[in-house]
Design a protein around this motif. Structure first.
Motif, short mmCIF file in Angstrom:
data_model
loop_
_atom_site.label_atom_id
_atom_site.label_comp_id
_atom_site.label_asym_id
_atom_site.label_seq_id
_atom_site.Cartn_x
_atom_site.Cartn_y
_atom_site.Cartn_z
N MET A 338 26.05 44.98 43.04
CA MET A 338 27.16 45.92 43.25
C MET A 338 26.83 46.79 44.46
N PRO A 339 27.68 46.77 45.50
CA PRO A 339 27.37 47.59 46.68
C PRO A 339 27.30 49.07 46.31
N GLU A 340 26.42 49.77 46.98
CA GLU A 340 26.22 51.20 46.71
C GLU A 340 27.54 51.98 46.83
N VAL A 341 28.35 51.61 47.84
CA VAL A 341 29.61 52.33 48.06
C VAL A 341 30.56 52.15 46.87
N PHE A 342 30.50 51.01 46.20
CA PHE A 342 31.31 50.78 44.99
C PHE A 342 30.83 51.70 43.87
N ARG A 343 29.50 51.64 43.64
CA ARG A 343 28.93 52.39 42.52
C ARG A 343 29.20 53.90 42.67
N GLU A 344 28.99 54.36 43.88
CA GLU A 344 29.18 55.80 44.13
C GLU A 344 30.62 56.24 43.93
N LEU A 345 31.52 55.41 44.43
CA LEU A 345 32.95 55.72 44.29
C LEU A 345 33.33 55.76 42.80
N ALA A 346 32.87 54.75 42.06
CA ALA A 346 33.21 54.68 40.63
C ALA A 346 32.64 55.90 39.90
N GLN A 347 31.42 56.28 40.28
CA GLN A 347 30.80 57.44 39.61
C GLN A 347 31.51 58.75 39.94
N THR A 348 31.88 58.93 41.20
CA THR A 348 32.57 60.20 41.53
C THR A 348 33.95 60.23 40.89
N ALA A 349 34.63 59.09 40.82
CA ALA A 349 35.96 59.07 40.18
C ALA A 349 35.81 59.40 38.69
N ALA A 350 34.81 58.78 38.05
CA ALA A 350 34.59 59.04 36.62
C ALA A 350 34.31 60.53 36.40
N PRO A 360 28.06 52.17 35.95
CA PRO A 360 28.69 50.85 35.80
C PRO A 360 27.67 49.74 36.04
N ASP A 361 27.72 48.70 35.20
CA ASP A 361 26.88 47.52 35.47
C ASP A 361 27.73 46.30 35.78
N SER A 362 29.05 46.52 35.85
CA SER A 362 29.94 45.39 36.10
C SER A 362 31.14 45.84 36.92
N CYS A 363 31.51 45.03 37.89
CA CYS A 363 32.74 45.30 38.63
C CYS A 363 33.52 43.99 38.70
N LEU A 364 34.64 43.99 38.01
CA LEU A 364 35.51 42.81 38.00
C LEU A 364 36.49 42.94 39.16
N ILE A 365 36.64 41.87 39.90
CA ILE A 365 37.57 41.87 41.04
C ILE A 365 38.75 40.97 40.69
N ASN A 366 39.94 41.54 40.67
CA ASN A 366 41.16 40.77 40.41
C ASN A 366 41.98 40.71 41.68
N ARG A 367 42.45 39.54 42.03
CA ARG A 367 43.35 39.42 43.19
C ARG A 367 44.71 38.92 42.73
N TYR A 368 45.74 39.73 43.03
CA TYR A 368 47.10 39.38 42.65
C TYR A 368 47.88 39.01 43.90
N VAL A 369 48.60 37.90 43.87
CA VAL A 369 49.58 37.63 44.93
C VAL A 369 50.94 37.96 44.32
N PRO A 370 52.00 38.12 45.13
CA PRO A 370 53.29 38.45 44.54
C PRO A 370 53.63 37.49 43.39
N GLY A 371 54.10 38.06 42.30
CA GLY A 371 54.42 37.26 41.11
C GLY A 371 53.31 37.30 40.06
N ALA A 372 52.05 37.52 40.49
CA ALA A 372 50.94 37.54 39.53
C ALA A 372 51.02 38.82 38.70
N LYS A 373 50.52 38.76 37.47
CA LYS A 373 50.64 39.91 36.56
C LYS A 373 49.47 39.91 35.59
N MET A 374 49.38 40.97 34.80
CA MET A 374 48.42 40.98 33.70
C MET A 374 49.10 41.57 32.48
N SER A 375 49.14 40.77 31.41
CA SER A 375 49.85 41.22 30.20
C SER A 375 49.09 42.36 29.54
#
Ligand SMILES: O=C(O)CCC(=O)C(=O)O
Ligand SMILES: [Mn+2]
Length: 459
Positions: A338-350, A360-375
C-alpha cells in the motif's frame, strides 16, 4: 452582404444539410464565421479571464495539445451561435432519437434544454477552444458530458489551413455493425463549421442503434512558419467546439467541507484533492502490477466493476465465496504494497471522521465504466468491525446509496465526485450501501471511468 450574426443561418439550405447529416453523420457550413470573428476568438486563447479550466492533453493520454473551456458569460458570438444553431438542429435530433428508439425529445428552444440540463446537475458550459501546435494531435474520442446529451455538436475552424498550419486534418470514424469502421477526413477552411454526431445516429437499413462514433484526430498540426524562424508570432491551429448540453459538475473544484450522513458517517468533499498528483500515479503503478479483472461472484456472475487490491490483504471473490487473500489469485504473488500516500490519506480521513487509530491493511480498487454498478451490500468479510470503512472516489461522478441495517431500509442518495471521501464506522459500520449505474461521461483527468478505493482493516 454584411449579415447580422444570426442571419447567415437563414440563408442556408437546411433541407440539404439535414440530408447530409442523415447520410454521413456530419455536414459542413462554409464560412459561418468571418475571418475577423475567427481571429477575435483565437485571440482569446492566451488570456485567462474568458476560461474556466484548461486541459493539457498529454496529462490524460488524450493526445498532445491543449484546450480551454470557456466560462459564463460566453463570448457573445459563441452564445448567439449556440442558441441560433440549436433550434435548427432540434427536428433532426428528435427524428434521430425516434428512429433509434431513444425516449428523450428535445425542446424547441435552447434555453429550455439548458434548464433540463441544470435540473440534472449539468451546470458548466461546454464550449471550448482547442489549440494545436506542431506535432500535436487529438486521439479519437467522443464528447459525452452528462446524462442529457444532444446528439449533434459543432466545431468551427478558426485558423487557415496552409497559412497558419499544415496537417491537422479533422478525422471522424464511424463504427458500423459487423463492418470495418469508416474514416472521413474533413476538408475545412477558416470559418467553416462542421456539424457532427456526438455518438449515435440511425443508419439506413439498420433498425437498432448504429454504434456510431463521431470523433476527431489531429495528426501533426504543423505551422508553416515554424520553418522560417522562431521569432514569428506563434500561429497554431485553433478550433472552437461546442455541444449543446452542459457539463456535469465533474471537476475537481468542489470546496472542501464535511457532511455528516449518519451518527458516525461523513462525506469529506474534495478531501483527497491536495494529494491528487501523488495518488493518481500511485494508482497507476498498482494496476500495472496487479491488473484490474472482473471477478466472479459466488453465484457465478461476473462483476460489472473490475477490481484489484494493494496492501497486505486483498478482497477477492470466486465460486467459493467472498474473502480476503494475501496473494493475487491471478499472479499468485503478494498484492502490491500500500503506497504511503494512500495510507496517510485514509488515516487522516478516518481521523477527521472521529476514528483516530485507523490502520488499514487492505485497499480494494474498483473501476467502474459507464453502466457499471454495485448493488446494496454490507462490508462484512473483515475479521472485526471496530475499524471504519474509508472510501475514496476518483473520476466520473457516482450516486452512492447509503442505507440502513436491513436491505429494504430507505437509502440516502449521495453524489460523489472526484476527490470526495466517505467514512463510516462505529454504530454505522454495517450499514447497507451501493453505487447506482455510472452515467456516461468523460472526466477531464480520468476519462470515461470512475475509480473507488476502499480502505479497510481486514485481518
Ligand atoms: O464504489 C464505491 O463507492 C463503493 C464500493 C464498495 O462499497 C465496495 O467495494 O464494497
Ligand atoms: Mn462496500
Amino acid at each position: 452582404m454584411s449579415p447580422s450574426p444570426a442571419s447567415p443561418l437563414d440563408a442556408l439550405d437546411w433541407i440539404a444539410l439535414e440530408q447530409q447529416l442523415d447520410q454521413d453523420g456530419c455536414a459542413v457550413i462554409r464560412t459561418l464565421l468571418r475571418p475577423d470573428t475567427c481571429d477575435r476568438l483565437s485571440a482569446l486563447y492566451p488570456q485567462s479571464e474568458p476560461f474556466r479550466s484548461q486541459v493539457i492533453m498529454t496529462r490524460h493520454g488524450f493526445g498532445r495539445g491543449e484546450y480551454k473551456y470557456l466560462r459564463y458569460p460566453l463570448p457573445p458570438v459563441v452564445e448567439r451561435l449556440r442558441s441560433a444553431l440549436y433550434p435548427r438542429l432540434v427536428p433532426l435530433a428528435n427524428r434521430w432519437h425516434e428512429r433509434m428508439g431513444l425516449p428523450a425529445r428535445f425542446p424547441e428552444q435552447h434555453s429550455e434544454f439548458l434548464e433540463r440540463c441544470h435540473a440534472a446537475g449539468q451546470l458548466r458550459p461546454t464550449p471550448l477552444l482547442l489549440q494545436y501546435g506542431p506535432q500535436d494531435y487529438n486521439c479519437l474520442h467522443q464528447d459525452l458530458y452528462g446524462e442529457h446529451v444532444f446528439p449533434l455538436q459543432v466545431a468551427i475552424l478558426l485558423s487557415e489551413p496552409g497559412e497558419d498550419f499544415t496537417g491537422g486534418e479533422f478525422v471522424m470514424t464511424e463504427q458500423r455493425p459487423r463492418m470495418q469502421s469508416r474514416p472521413l477526413v474533413m476538408d475545412l477552411r477558416k470559418g467553416d463549421a462542421l456539424i457532427f454526431a456526438v455518438n449515435q445516429r440511425p443508419v439506413k437499413g439498420v433498425r437498432r442503434l448504429s454504434g456510431d462514433h463521431a470523433s476527431r484526430c489531429q495528426p501533426t498540426a504543423q505551422r508553416k512558419t515554424a520553418y522560417s524562424g522562431h521569432h514569428l508570432p506563434r500561429r497554431d491551429l485553433t478550433i472552437m467546439q461546442t455541444t449543446f448540453d452542459l457539463f456535469a459538475d465533474t471537476e475537481s473544484e468542489q470546496p472542501r467541507r464535511a457532511e455528516q450522513i449518519g451518527e458516525q458517517s461523513w462525506v469529506l468533499r474534495g478531501f483527497a484533492l491536495p494529494q491528487i498528483e501523488q495518488l493518481l500515479p500511485a494508482l497507476e503503478s498498482i494496476i500495472a502490477c496487479a491488473p484490474l479483472r472482473h471477478m466472479m461472484t459466488p453465484g457465478g456472475f461476473s462483476m460489472s466493476v473490475a477490481t484489484s487490491s494493494c496492501g497486505a490483504l486483498g478482497w477477492i471473490t470466486d465460486r467459493s465465496g467472498y474473502r480476503y487473500s494475501s496473494e493475487d489469485p491471478v499472479s499468485h504473488r503478494p498484492w502490491p504494497a500500500m503506497p504511503e500516500v494512500f495510507r496517510e490519506l485514509a488515516q487522516t480521513a478516518a481521523k477527521r471522521a472521529g476514528f483516530a487509530d485507523f490502520v488499514p491493511d487492505s485497499c480494494l480498487i474498483n473501476r467502474y465504466v459507464p453502466g457499471a454498478k454495485m448493488s446494496l451490500h454490507q462490508d462484512k468479510d473483515e475479521n472485526a468491525y471496530e475499524a471504519p470503512i474509508v472510501s475514496l472516489s476518483l473520476g466520473l461522478p457516482a450516486t452512492f446509496l447509503f442505507g440502513g441495517f436491513a436491505r429494504g431500509d430507505r437509502s440516502q442518495k449521495i453524489s460523489l465526485l472526484h476527490g470526495d471521501m466517505v467514512v463510516w464506522g462505529g454504530v454505522d459500520r454495517l450499514r447497507y450501501h451501493g453505487i447506482l449505474p455510472i452515467k456516461p461521461g468523460r472526466h477531464p483527468r480520468l476519462g470515461e471511468q470512475r475509480f473507488n478505493l476502499t480502505f479497510r482493516t481486514a485481518g
